[in-house]
Write an enzyme that holds these catalytic residues in place. Structure first.
Site, PDB file in Angstrom:
ATOM      1  N   LYS A 135      79.500  38.131  62.884  1.00  0.00           N
ATOM      2  CA  LYS A 135      80.501  39.157  63.233  1.00  0.00           C
ATOM      3  C   LYS A 135      80.023  40.094  64.348  1.00  0.00           C
ATOM      4  O   LYS A 135      80.820  40.518  65.179  1.00  0.00           O
ATOM      5  CB  LYS A 135      80.904  39.957  61.996  1.00  0.00           C
TER       6      LYS A 135
ATOM      7  N   ASP B 182      89.181  43.224  58.923  1.00  0.00           N
ATOM      8  CA  ASP B 182      88.653  43.611  57.604  1.00  0.00           C
ATOM      9  C   ASP B 182      89.078  45.044  57.295  1.00  0.00           C
ATOM     10  O   ASP B 182      89.389  45.385  56.150  1.00  0.00           O
ATOM     11  CB  ASP B 182      87.123  43.540  57.579  1.00  0.00           C
TER      12      ASP B 182
HETATM   13  P1  NAP Z   1      75.516  42.884  53.726  1.00  0.00           P
HETATM   14  O1  NAP Z   1      75.731  43.418  55.093  1.00  0.00           O
HETATM   15  O2  NAP Z   1      74.374  41.941  53.478  1.00  0.00           O
HETATM   16  O3  NAP Z   1      75.327  44.164  52.731  1.00  0.00           O
HETATM   17  C1  NAP Z   1      74.979  43.977  51.384  1.00  0.00           C
HETATM   18  C2  NAP Z   1      75.049  45.319  50.658  1.00  0.00           C
HETATM   19  O4  NAP Z   1      74.826  45.084  49.264  1.00  0.00           O
HETATM   20  C3  NAP Z   1      73.987  46.342  51.105  1.00  0.00           C
HETATM   21  O5  NAP Z   1      74.535  47.639  51.040  1.00  0.00           O
HETATM   22  C4  NAP Z   1      72.888  46.144  50.040  1.00  0.00           C
HETATM   23  O6  NAP Z   1      72.088  47.297  49.863  1.00  0.00           O
HETATM   24  C5  NAP Z   1      73.745  45.935  48.812  1.00  0.00           C
HETATM   25  N1  NAP Z   1      73.038  45.249  47.727  1.00  0.00           N
HETATM   26  C6  NAP Z   1      72.603  43.957  47.705  1.00  0.00           C
HETATM   27  N2  NAP Z   1      72.003  43.706  46.524  1.00  0.00           N
HETATM   28  C7  NAP Z   1      72.045  44.865  45.791  1.00  0.00           C
HETATM   29  C8  NAP Z   1      71.589  45.231  44.499  1.00  0.00           C
HETATM   30  N3  NAP Z   1      70.955  44.360  43.692  1.00  0.00           N
HETATM   31  N4  NAP Z   1      71.828  46.479  44.080  1.00  0.00           N
HETATM   32  C9  NAP Z   1      72.470  47.391  44.855  1.00  0.00           C
HETATM   33  N5  NAP Z   1      72.916  47.094  46.109  1.00  0.00           N
HETATM   34  C10 NAP Z   1      72.717  45.854  46.553  1.00  0.00           C
HETATM   35  O7  NAP Z   1      76.798  42.120  53.187  1.00  0.00           O
HETATM   36  P2  NAP Z   1      78.345  42.399  53.573  1.00  0.00           P
HETATM   37  O8  NAP Z   1      78.719  41.567  54.733  1.00  0.00           O
HETATM   38  O9  NAP Z   1      78.569  43.854  53.631  1.00  0.00           O
HETATM   39  O10 NAP Z   1      79.087  41.755  52.302  1.00  0.00           O
HETATM   40  C11 NAP Z   1      78.959  42.329  51.015  1.00  0.00           C
HETATM   41  C12 NAP Z   1      79.838  41.562  50.023  1.00  0.00           C
HETATM   42  O11 NAP Z   1      81.198  41.702  50.378  1.00  0.00           O
HETATM   43  C13 NAP Z   1      79.553  40.056  49.990  1.00  0.00           C
HETATM   44  O12 NAP Z   1      79.565  39.633  48.636  1.00  0.00           O
HETATM   45  C14 NAP Z   1      80.721  39.457  50.739  1.00  0.00           C
HETATM   46  O13 NAP Z   1      81.048  38.150  50.291  1.00  0.00           O
HETATM   47  C15 NAP Z   1      81.833  40.438  50.388  1.00  0.00           C
HETATM   48  N6  NAP Z   1      82.914  40.465  51.397  1.00  0.00           N
HETATM   49  C16 NAP Z   1      84.195  40.247  50.984  1.00  0.00           C
HETATM   50  C17 NAP Z   1      85.226  40.285  51.896  1.00  0.00           C
HETATM   51  C18 NAP Z   1      86.630  40.028  51.432  1.00  0.00           C
HETATM   52  O14 NAP Z   1      87.488  39.673  52.260  1.00  0.00           O
HETATM   53  N7  NAP Z   1      86.918  40.190  50.158  1.00  0.00           N
HETATM   54  C19 NAP Z   1      84.977  40.576  53.242  1.00  0.00           C
HETATM   55  C20 NAP Z   1      83.660  40.817  53.637  1.00  0.00           C
HETATM   56  C21 NAP Z   1      82.634  40.766  52.697  1.00  0.00           C
HETATM   57  P3  NAP Z   1      70.723  47.506  50.696  1.00  0.00           P
HETATM   58  O15 NAP Z   1      71.130  48.145  51.990  1.00  0.00           O
HETATM   59  O16 NAP Z   1      69.924  48.409  49.848  1.00  0.00           O
HETATM   60  O17 NAP Z   1      70.100  46.156  50.899  1.00  0.00           O
END
Ligand code: NAP
Length: 292
Positions: free
Chosen positions: A68, A104
């Site tokens: 992205k 998004d």
């Molecule tokens: P990302 O950039 O990798 O961010 C992950 C986030 O989760 C960070 O804030 C991380 O915290 C936190 N995290 C991971 N493991 C954790 C734990 N055990 N405890 C507390 N916090 C934790 O990922 P992203 O792109 O934002 O995506 C996040 C989720 O949203 C994914 O599951 C993705 O599939 C989903 N998503 C859904 C849609 C939709 O259309 N529904 C769209 C986009 C994304 P730290 O900073 O501390 O590592």
């Protein structure tokens, strides 16, 4: 025949082709337009997208992890939202140029119940507490959610099909790694918090990946099941085959719940609207996404 696709790595699990093909069929465009999936490794993303754009048969692409940020970087033009968020999930190829959008953000707003936060009457009876949101996470999805909620914008249509407005929210941001919450909140218009009073928020949005593999949300997030109550909206953007444990607990306590699949549908609908100019059927897309 214009082609569309989602580009990611990996991309085999994506529900977008089934969801977008259902929308194209409902719009009677399925004979003209196609929507597929293309797996591109990070090292070749720029070159392969430039090739797709130049070849002329692709009208645009959705872009998902891990591309992205790269998608925004290679675009000739970008929407205000994509620039502010620092990432694009929608590229449009037009007249030899690449245009970047981030649907998004709009997908988050259009997933919320119509009238949330007092709707267009933002200064009205709903009051300030109705416009307090807590975003959990500071990754890519959080950036889109924080920016969208801090700005406000077009929401879901009301029961009569009329457009609604989501007012701007006061957004608190909590993250496991607190420094990231501070940076992201400062960049996008939120406020970093370390011990959020979860029961006080009208809206709680989980954008962390907690729950993706069945983890207990209450072990990792600053929430207790007893925080949830009627009148509150709880949105978990993580989605899987079953409703998440977070949403199940919120529903038990009478909160309104929104699942991540709804955001997938809404962001996809906004992308399709950009490419085709037509308003896709949300219901057809929900069915397509669930079936896949
Ligand atoms: P990302 O950039 O990798 O961010 C992950 C986030 O989760 C960070 O804030 C991380 O915290 C936190 N995290 C991971 N493991 C954790 C734990 N055990 N405890 C507390 N916090 C934790 O990922 P992203 O792109 O934002 O995506 C996040 C989720 O949203 C994914 O599951 C993705 O599939 C989903 N998503 C859904 C849609 C939709 O259309 N529904 C769209 C986009 C994304 P730290 O900073 O501390 O590592």
């Amino acid at each position: 025949m214009p082609s569309l696709a989602v580009i990611g790595h990996p991309v085999a699990h994506t529900r977008s082709p089934a969801m977008q093909t259902a929308a194209l069929a409902e719009l009677k465009l399925a004979g003209e337009w196609t929507y597929g999936a293309i797996d591109i490794e990070p090292g070749s993303f720029e070159a392969e997208v430039a090739e797709l754009a130049a070849a002329g048969d692709y009208a645009g692409v959705n872009v998902t992890l891990p591309h992205k940020e790269a998608a925004l970087a290679l675009a000739d033009e970008a929407s205000e939202g994509a620039r502010a968020i620092g990432a694009a999930n929608t590229l449009t190829f037009r007249d030899g140029r690449i245009l970047a959008d981030n649907t998004d953000a709009g997908g988050v707003l259009r997933s919320l119940p119509a009238g949330i936060g007092g709707g267009a009457d933002a200064a009205g009876a709903a009051g300030a507490s109705a416009r307090r949101a807590l975003v959990l996470g500071a990754g890519g999805a959080a950036r889109a959610a924080i920016w969208a909620l801090a700005q406000g914008g077009e929401g879901a249509p009301d029961a009569e099909g009329n457009p609604t407005l989501v007012p701007s929210f006061e957004v608190d941001v909590w993250n496991r790694t607190p420094e990231r919450a501070v940076t992201v909140a400062a960049e996008l218009g939120g406020r970093a918090v370390s011990d959020p009073p979860a029961a006080d928020y009208a809206l709680i949005v989980n954008t962390t990946s907690v729950g993706l593999h069945g983890e207990d949300p209450f072990a990792s997030l600053p929430l207790a099941a007893t925080d949830f109550h009627p009148g509150q909206v709880v949105f978990d953007i993580v989605y899987g085959p079953e409703p998440s444990a977070l949403l199940a607990a919120a529903e038990d306590r009478g909160a309104t719940t929104i699942e991540g699949l709804e955001m997938l549908v809404q962001q996809g609908a906004l992308s399709l609207r950009i490419w085709t100019g037509a308003e896709p059927s949300i219901e057809a897309m929900r069915t397509g996404a669930r079936r896949s």
